[in-house]
Design an enzyme around this catalytic site. Structure first.
Site, PDB file in Angstrom:
ATOM      1  N   THR A 167       0.828  -1.273   0.006  1.00 17.35           N
ATOM      2  CA  THR A 167       0.100   0.046  -0.008  1.00 17.35           C
ATOM      3  C   THR A 167       1.055   1.131  -0.070  1.00 17.35           C
ATOM      4  O   THR A 167       1.603   1.468   0.896  1.00 17.35           O
ATOM      5  CB  THR A 167      -0.872  -0.099   1.216  1.00 17.35           C
ATOM      6  OG1 THR A 167      -1.706  -0.991   1.377  1.00 17.35           O
ATOM      7  CG2 THR A 167      -1.879   1.321   1.314  1.00 17.35           C
ATOM      8  N   LYS A 198      -7.196   1.323  -2.832  1.00 14.28           N
ATOM      9  CA  LYS A 198      -6.952   0.864  -1.477  1.00 14.28           C
ATOM     10  C   LYS A 198      -7.049   2.135  -0.481  1.00 14.28           C
ATOM     11  O   LYS A 198      -7.364   1.853   0.524  1.00 14.28           O
ATOM     12  CB  LYS A 198      -5.323   0.367  -1.571  1.00 14.28           C
ATOM     13  CG  LYS A 198      -4.898  -0.192  -0.327  1.00 14.28           C
ATOM     14  CD  LYS A 198      -5.666  -1.257   0.178  1.00 14.28           C
ATOM     15  CE  LYS A 198      -5.356  -1.885   1.518  1.00 14.28           C
ATOM     16  NZ  LYS A 198      -3.874  -2.253   1.605  1.00 14.28           N
ATOM     17  N   LYS A 212       0.464   5.144   8.438  1.00  8.48           N
ATOM     18  CA  LYS A 212       0.895   5.273   7.337  1.00  8.48           C
ATOM     19  C   LYS A 212      -0.036   5.575   6.016  1.00  8.48           C
ATOM     20  O   LYS A 212      -0.060   6.519   5.186  1.00  8.48           O
ATOM     21  CB  LYS A 212       2.159   4.309   6.708  1.00  8.48           C
ATOM     22  CG  LYS A 212       2.821   4.532   5.302  1.00  8.48           C
ATOM     23  CD  LYS A 212       1.873   3.365   4.391  1.00  8.48           C
ATOM     24  CE  LYS A 212       2.226   2.174   4.576  1.00  8.48           C
ATOM     25  NZ  LYS A 212       1.715   1.014   3.453  1.00  8.48           N
TER      26      LYS A 212
END
Length: 291
Positions: free
Chosen positions: A100, A175, A243
């Site tokens: 990701t 995502k 993150k």
């Protein structure tokens, strides 16, 4: 068109290791690289080949899959001039980044790959450690359509659902949408358990009942039972979720969007990390309320 026989896998974390192990069990000639070499020990014992660098993986593999921690790691793995994938790859091969990461970096990888005659996909996944082990991941892809079509068989061995969304970076945008959704379900899971406990309700029965109704979510059915067992092992690390949420909020800002619920979830997870739980699973969010 070259048949995919040799797969390179770079990044043997919780999910990456499980995916690599499944591909090895499927009979692919697997070449692996990981900064912590010991994480590859069991794969090597079962027939995988350990490489010294990402470059070495790229030199011998038809398909190179990467699944590392942060965008900075992705950039180093692909672009390092002496050890990176692009320093060792040749035309006709495929690269798939399942980390990701940022849509911008996905585009940079695709552009460089195109210069080298290589097909590239950004293909982040959802489903956590359970999905990786059980081959039930959801795969979100962007980049070369030809690469996506060629990888249909490989993707079917990794997950239960894959979807192509368009140009490079599209998979990463999907995502981000996923992580925004997960942020909401994880805060909802935590708060509903806190409420139910304070009300003196049997928590196992609460989870069972709500899982059969409108409040059901993947987080509730998969992480609720883990919380009741005080199992905070990482299916997905707190530090990596932080993150992801930061990337989602940065991308949202670029599009002129304000997402207060996602910002609130990020704030809670940052508090959790400050308490020392950055290497725990995301279900450890309950620790902000329960000792």
């Amino acid at each position: 068109m070259t048949e995919i026989k040799k797969i390179g896998f770079i990044g043997l974390g919780v999910m990456g290791h499980a995916i690599a192990a499944n591909l090895l069990a499927d009979g692919y000639d697997l070449h692996v690289y990981n900064r912590t070499v010991s994480k590859a020990d069991d794969l090597v014992a079962n027939g995988a080949h350990l490489a010294a660098t990402p470059k070495a993986v790229a030199e011998v593999s038809d398909l190179i899959i990467t699944m590392v921690g942060y965008p900075t790691d992705v950039k180093a793995v692909y672009f390092d001039k002496s050890t990176g994938i692009f320093s060792g790859i040749s035309a006709g091969k495929l690269v798939v980044d399942m980390t990701t990461s940022t849509p911008t970096l996905a585009k940079e990888i695709a552009e460089k790959a195109s210069e080298l005659g290589v097909l590239a996909l950004d293909a982040p996944v959802s489903g956590g450690d359970i999905g990786a082990k059980n081959r039930t991941l959801t795969i979100m892809t962007g980049g070369d359509r030809l690469a996506y079509d060629r990888l249909a068989d490989v993707f079917s061995k990794i997950g239960k659902k894959s979807q192509y969304f368009g140009a490079a970076g599209s998979g990463q945008h999907v995502k981000m949408a996923n992580q925004i959704g997960i942020a909401g379900t994880m805060t909802a899971l935590s708060e509903l358990l806190v409420y139910a406990k304070a009300a003196g309700l049997p928590l196992e029965a609460v989870i069972e009942t709500l899982s059969a109704g409108g409040a059901n979510t993947w987080s509730l059915t998969n992480y609720g039972p883990r919380i009741l067992k005080a199992d905070y092992s990482p299916g997905f690390f707190v530090k990596h979720f932080i993150k992801d949420l930061k990337i989602a909020l940065e991308e949202s800002e670029k599009m002129g969007l304000t997402l207060p619920a996602t910002q609130g979830a990020l704030s809670l997870y940052e508090q959790l990390a400050d308490k020392g739980y950055e290497d725990a699973g995301t279900q450890a969010l309950i620790k902000l309320w329960w000792s």
